[in-house]
Structure formats: structure tokens, C-alpha cells
Motif scaffolding. Sequence first.
Motif, PDB file in Angstrom:
ATOM      1  N   HIS A  61      -0.972   8.295   0.862  1.00  0.00           N
ATOM      2  CA  HIS A  61      -2.477   7.432   0.665  1.00  0.00           C
ATOM      3  C   HIS A  61      -3.431   7.076   1.888  1.00  0.00           C
ATOM      4  O   HIS A  61      -3.723   6.403   1.488  1.00  0.00           O
ATOM      5  N   ASN A  69      -5.975   5.032  -0.366  1.00  0.00           N
ATOM      6  CA  ASN A  69      -6.187   4.888  -0.925  1.00  0.00           C
ATOM      7  C   ASN A  69      -5.535   4.213  -2.461  1.00  0.00           C
ATOM      8  O   ASN A  69      -4.478   5.343  -2.792  1.00  0.00           O
ATOM      9  N   ALA A  71      -6.624   3.536  -5.072  1.00  0.00           N
ATOM     10  CA  ALA A  71      -6.618   4.094  -7.225  1.00  0.00           C
ATOM     11  C   ALA A  71      -5.356   5.517  -6.817  1.00  0.00           C
ATOM     12  O   ALA A  71      -4.277   5.548  -7.447  1.00  0.00           O
ATOM     13  N   GLY A  72      -5.167   5.854  -5.128  1.00  0.00           N
ATOM     14  CA  GLY A  72      -3.655   6.791  -5.302  1.00  0.00           C
ATOM     15  C   GLY A  72      -2.343   6.176  -5.457  1.00  0.00           C
ATOM     16  O   GLY A  72      -1.304   6.664  -5.977  1.00  0.00           O
ATOM     17  N   LYS A  74      -1.842   3.240  -6.670  1.00  0.00           N
ATOM     18  CA  LYS A  74      -2.175   2.921  -8.322  1.00  0.00           C
ATOM     19  C   LYS A  74      -1.897   3.877  -9.159  1.00  0.00           C
ATOM     20  O   LYS A  74      -0.963   3.532 -10.050  1.00  0.00           O
ATOM     21  N   LYS A  75      -1.483   5.542  -9.215  1.00  0.00           N
ATOM     22  CA  LYS A  75      -1.024   6.493  -9.821  1.00  0.00           C
ATOM     23  C   LYS A  75       0.661   6.681  -8.592  1.00  0.00           C
ATOM     24  O   LYS A  75       0.864   7.270 -10.111  1.00  0.00           O
ATOM     25  N   ASP A  76       0.978   6.081  -8.523  1.00  0.00           N
ATOM     26  CA  ASP A  76       2.159   6.763  -7.749  1.00  0.00           C
ATOM     27  C   ASP A  76       2.409   4.686  -8.203  1.00  0.00           C
ATOM     28  O   ASP A  76       3.348   4.592  -7.172  1.00  0.00           O
TER      29      ASP A  76
END
Length: 262
Positions: A61, A69, A71-72, A74-76
Motif C-alpha cells: 500500500h 493508498n 483506501a487499500g 482500510k480494506k486490510d
Amino acid sequence: MIKIFNIGTLFLATLILYSCSLFSAGHIQPIKEVTTELISTTSNSTVNLDHSQWDKLLKKHVNEEGFVNYAGFKKDVALLDSYLNLLSKNEPNKTWSVQELLAYYINLYNAGTVKLIVENYPIKSIKDISRPWGKNRIAVGDNTISLDTIEHDILRKMNEPRIHFALNCASISCPKLLNEAFTASKINEQLERATKEFINGNKNDISASNPKISSLFDWYKKDFKVNEKTDVIGFINQYSNVKISAEAKISYMKYDWNLNGE
């Protein structure tokens, strides 16, 4: 007499609360100073903590320029929480080497900062968050400490000024977030790389006679020493491709607090 008593009582209560806040803010954490030239090693510590979880997240990220990143991330966030939980469960103690302590607290600061942004994302600046550095948010063992505690009360007391270029405050003008975890086995080389890249990068405009440098060198001036004396120019010249004249007048660049997101 009543007024004097009330003022005295208020002062005593304030002093007690302040002392308690210092204790809870992490002053019980072990601190070791770098007393000689720092050498990367894992052989002098009872613990060699595995930072590979954080390393994988950073490589995924964070790009080579240090842009993140979010947003990335946040997904992880579950993986980020897992790493922060690992750090919390492995509370440092006096048997840890200075190398392990540096790697631990630098990674804790940077991972804690990313978590803070993720919790408030999308956001334009870390300064849009209430007390981003002063609020106790980060668990270490049975304590909850703040980013300020990690930076000012632990890392800055370890007598290693290069930490200023390893810590990322999620902003454009901050030193970039490396896309690898700090480890005891590489700590000196990583700090050296971070320092050289920051000083010779676009966060400074260095010339021999008219240098414009990051406000970090103003805020933490007393940390930058050469031969035990405060010497910002001398410190920079150890790493800079362009050497600043000792007679040069320094000016400081405006700090850009916009988020360092992709």
C-alpha cells in the motif's frame, strides 16, 4: 485564607493529575540511549520481533515515493489491527536491545498513524482530527499511549536524531513512509537511507549560501548535534549532496499538512 487554600488545593490536584497522566502515557516504557555508533544487529537482544506483517502491508500500500493508498489500508484494516495487536502483546522491557527498541517504536508510530487516518478516512489532513498526536490511542501491554509519547518521551530520548526522518505524520511535508518495516537487523542502514533521502529530496531546497530547509530542523533543532553541540548546518552537511556554508542564513519552508495519499 480560603482563597489561598483553594489555589493550593487546585495546584496540588493538577500536579497529581499530571503525574498520573505521565505514568499512563507511557513513561514506564524502557528507554535506552544510542551511546556509540549504531550497528544493525539482532544478536544483543532477548527478543527479535517479527515485523513481517507490517512489511507486507507497506509493500502493498505504499509506493516508492512514500505515497500511501489509505483506501487499500482500510480494506486490510484487520491485518493492520493484527499487527498492532502483535506489538501490544509484545511489550518492550529492559532486556531488549536499543536496535529492537528503535525498530519497535518507529513501526508502532507509523502503524498507529496509518490506523488513525484509516479510522477517519476519507480526510484531507491529519490535522482535521481532534488531538491526533496528543490523545492516548495506542495499546502497549496494559497501557494506552499517544503518538506524542512515542515520539517525544521515548524515541527522542534515545539519542538518535535520525528517527525524525523515519517517522511519518501522514502529510506531504513529512519524511516519506518507507515501504518496508524497520528491523533491528537493518536499523542503521534504514535510518541512514531515510535521512539521506529526506535531506536530498524535495522537502528541502539546499544551496551553499541560501538554503531553505524543512521546518523539522527548526522544531527539533536541539536534537541535531555535531560533536555534542547543536549544529543544524553541520548535521545536514553530513548527508547533503550540496554543502551549506557555515555563514549561510537558513530559512524554513512552509509545512504542507495535506494528506500524503495516492
